[in-house]
Design an enzyme around this catalytic site. Sequence first.
Site, PDB file in Angstrom:
ATOM      1  CE  LYS A 240      41.092  49.035  46.607  1.00 39.54           C
ATOM      2  NZ  LYS A 240      39.920  48.281  47.076  1.00 39.54           N
TER       3      LYS A 240
ATOM      4  CG  ASP B 131      41.539  45.195  47.360  1.00 35.38           C
ATOM      5  OD1 ASP B 131      40.304  45.216  47.247  1.00 35.38           O
ATOM      6  OD2 ASP B 131      42.282  44.947  46.398  1.00 35.38           O
TER       7      ASP B 131
HETATM    8  P1  NDP Z   1      42.309  37.954  48.521  1.00 35.09           P
HETATM    9  O1  NDP Z   1      43.747  38.386  48.367  1.00 35.09           O
HETATM   10  O2  NDP Z   1      41.837  37.461  49.825  1.00 35.09           O
HETATM   11  O3  NDP Z   1      41.976  36.839  47.426  1.00 35.09           O
HETATM   12  C1  NDP Z   1      42.114  37.085  46.074  1.00 35.09           C
HETATM   13  C2  NDP Z   1      41.895  35.772  45.324  1.00 35.09           C
HETATM   14  O4  NDP Z   1      41.933  36.038  43.935  1.00 35.09           O
HETATM   15  C3  NDP Z   1      42.985  34.763  45.589  1.00 35.09           C
HETATM   16  O5  NDP Z   1      42.451  33.474  45.466  1.00 35.09           O
HETATM   17  C4  NDP Z   1      43.997  35.055  44.487  1.00 35.09           C
HETATM   18  O6  NDP Z   1      44.772  33.926  44.129  1.00 35.09           O
HETATM   19  C5  NDP Z   1      43.085  35.429  43.337  1.00 35.09           C
HETATM   20  N1  NDP Z   1      43.770  36.400  42.460  1.00 35.09           N
HETATM   21  C6  NDP Z   1      44.249  37.615  42.816  1.00 35.09           C
HETATM   22  N2  NDP Z   1      44.818  38.208  41.766  1.00 35.09           N
HETATM   23  C7  NDP Z   1      44.706  37.358  40.752  1.00 35.09           C
HETATM   24  C8  NDP Z   1      45.096  37.389  39.389  1.00 35.09           C
HETATM   25  N3  NDP Z   1      45.750  38.455  38.890  1.00 35.09           N
HETATM   26  N4  NDP Z   1      44.773  36.323  38.616  1.00 35.09           N
HETATM   27  C9  NDP Z   1      44.119  35.253  39.125  1.00 35.09           C
HETATM   28  N5  NDP Z   1      43.738  35.158  40.408  1.00 35.09           N
HETATM   29  C10 NDP Z   1      44.018  36.197  41.203  1.00 35.09           C
HETATM   30  O7  NDP Z   1      41.454  39.207  48.010  1.00 35.09           O
HETATM   31  P2  NDP Z   1      39.926  39.530  48.301  1.00 35.09           P
HETATM   32  O8  NDP Z   1      39.140  38.277  48.324  1.00 35.09           O
HETATM   33  O9  NDP Z   1      39.866  40.461  49.439  1.00 35.09           O
HETATM   34  O10 NDP Z   1      39.548  40.397  47.006  1.00 35.09           O
HETATM   35  C11 NDP Z   1      39.056  39.788  45.796  1.00 35.09           C
HETATM   36  C12 NDP Z   1      38.386  40.850  44.952  1.00 35.09           C
HETATM   37  O11 NDP Z   1      37.301  41.438  45.670  1.00 35.09           O
HETATM   38  C13 NDP Z   1      39.261  42.018  44.524  1.00 35.09           C
HETATM   39  O12 NDP Z   1      38.841  42.490  43.262  1.00 35.09           O
HETATM   40  C14 NDP Z   1      38.941  43.079  45.568  1.00 35.09           C
HETATM   41  O13 NDP Z   1      39.221  44.384  45.102  1.00 35.09           O
HETATM   42  C15 NDP Z   1      37.454  42.837  45.732  1.00 35.09           C
HETATM   43  N6  NDP Z   1      36.888  43.345  46.975  1.00 35.09           N
HETATM   44  C16 NDP Z   1      37.335  42.917  48.192  1.00 35.09           C
HETATM   45  C17 NDP Z   1      36.738  43.391  49.346  1.00 35.09           C
HETATM   46  C18 NDP Z   1      37.112  42.885  50.694  1.00 35.09           C
HETATM   47  O14 NDP Z   1      36.452  43.265  51.665  1.00 35.09           O
HETATM   48  N7  NDP Z   1      38.101  42.024  50.827  1.00 35.09           N
HETATM   49  C19 NDP Z   1      35.677  44.416  49.293  1.00 35.09           C
HETATM   50  C20 NDP Z   1      35.218  44.718  47.964  1.00 35.09           C
HETATM   51  C21 NDP Z   1      35.830  44.219  46.868  1.00 35.09           C
HETATM   52  P3  NDP Z   1      46.267  33.763  44.725  1.00 35.09           P
HETATM   53  O15 NDP Z   1      46.065  33.297  46.133  1.00 35.09           O
HETATM   54  O16 NDP Z   1      46.898  32.764  43.848  1.00 35.09           O
HETATM   55  O17 NDP Z   1      46.888  35.121  44.647  1.00 35.09           O
END
Ligand code: NDP
Length: 444
Positions: A126, A166
Amino acid sequence: MSYVDEVLERVIAQNPAQPEFHQAAKEVLESLRPVIEANEAEYRRDALLERLTTPERQLLFRVPWVDDKGQVHVNNGYRVQFNSAIGPYKGGLRFHPSVNLSIIKFLGFEQVFKNSLTGLPIGGGKGGADFDPKGRSDREVMAFCQSFMQELYRHIGADTDVPAGDIGVGGREIGYLYGTYKRITGLYEGVLTGKGLTYGGSLARTQATGYGLVYFAEEMLRANGTSLKDKTVAVSGAGNVAIYAIEKAQQLGAKPVTCTDSNGWIYDPDGIDVALLKEVKEVKRARLTEYAAQKPGAVYHEGKGVWTTKCDVAMPCATQNELNLDDAKALKANGCMAVCEGANMPTTLEATQYIQANGMLFSPGKASNAGGVATSALEMSQNSERLSWTFEEVDVKLQSIMANIFRSADAAAKKYGMDGNYVAGANIAGFLKVAEAMKAQGIV
Ligand code: NDP
């Protein structure tokens, strides 16, 4: 003292001030107890758990870049290459101001077991940076990505380490990173996944984590005598995972009614309008207030509170530790029957224990969100073959991988007397393959 307790003490002593990494190590090692105890002398002699909890390599580097006003900024870059026993390191890059070594190590450690569970030949790693792409121009994001890759390129490669996206790293960032890698090395190879479709990306990769989560949830519910059809679903997040989980849940007849960003959350009693959500988040990169402004009937709430929504199934898809004990109690009080993790470790340990002790189903992220990395591995295969598979071909493989992951976790839980405990099942199934490979390869 038992071997597991000894190693947990060692993890805390040797990695001070890394609470997320401690939490992930504790969650995994606690659930491996029955397997470790059955082989304690051998594992202790081989220092297997010490090796498993110590990354093979940790890279920390300076990322200087210039903003649109000519101001120089310096961010911290990370790549933790955790375990390559079963394949090249594979795992995403996160760009978010909260990123630090503890978070990258927790994610890298979890990734080892997740990747093993997919059944595909990929090790765990990672990386990322404490850079915040929010509010930055495309040129500034490009400047950052170019500087980040100027250091990272020497440590990665199609057969050594293959990063992906991510939080904060989507198609735009992967494009800039890939362009820089290619320019420096002169290699047109599958060194990153999540690429655009015009330059080696895989169809269905964008949808894979969210779709995979819903495929897993459906398997788990069916194994427990029900399904997603007509269920009300509370989803957190409004990013890549959340959007496509909402889309697939709707296709299977469920009604997702919430989504969140870091400022607040939406409750839409008619069901989330996915086209509008994509327009707001993927095209305009705007806040969720914009969704509420355009959708009659939808209510925007500032701050936290999404888990007070009445729902049958909860899908936390935003970030780590976003669902705590009080949230779990609120879900239970409202009749929620299942929590399916889309994000990595979104549920605190206490909340997980409460959910499991109170008759709700629980799927850990390392099993239910593995569809993203699995499809990344399918992208690697297509790049090696110099071929592109159709959306349907990839989607069928994804469905079959998610069903297999469920079956492996379910079978391992049953074998060790913990029927229905998919946390233990996923950890055990993932661990056994990695442990076997490490043993076969000697002390390295
Ligand atoms: P994105 O950046 O596309 O979206 C993340 C979302 O979560 C946004 O809506 C963001 O809001 C919100 N968010 C992020 N950090 C915080 C925080 N500290 N507090 C509150 N809201 C938060 O990321 P992904 O959808 O790709 O990833 C989401 C999760 O899934 C993570 O844990 C990631 O590790 C996991 N994941 C992702 C994969 C992938 O293929 N994308 C694969 C496996 C796991 P805002 O826009 O306001 O920042």
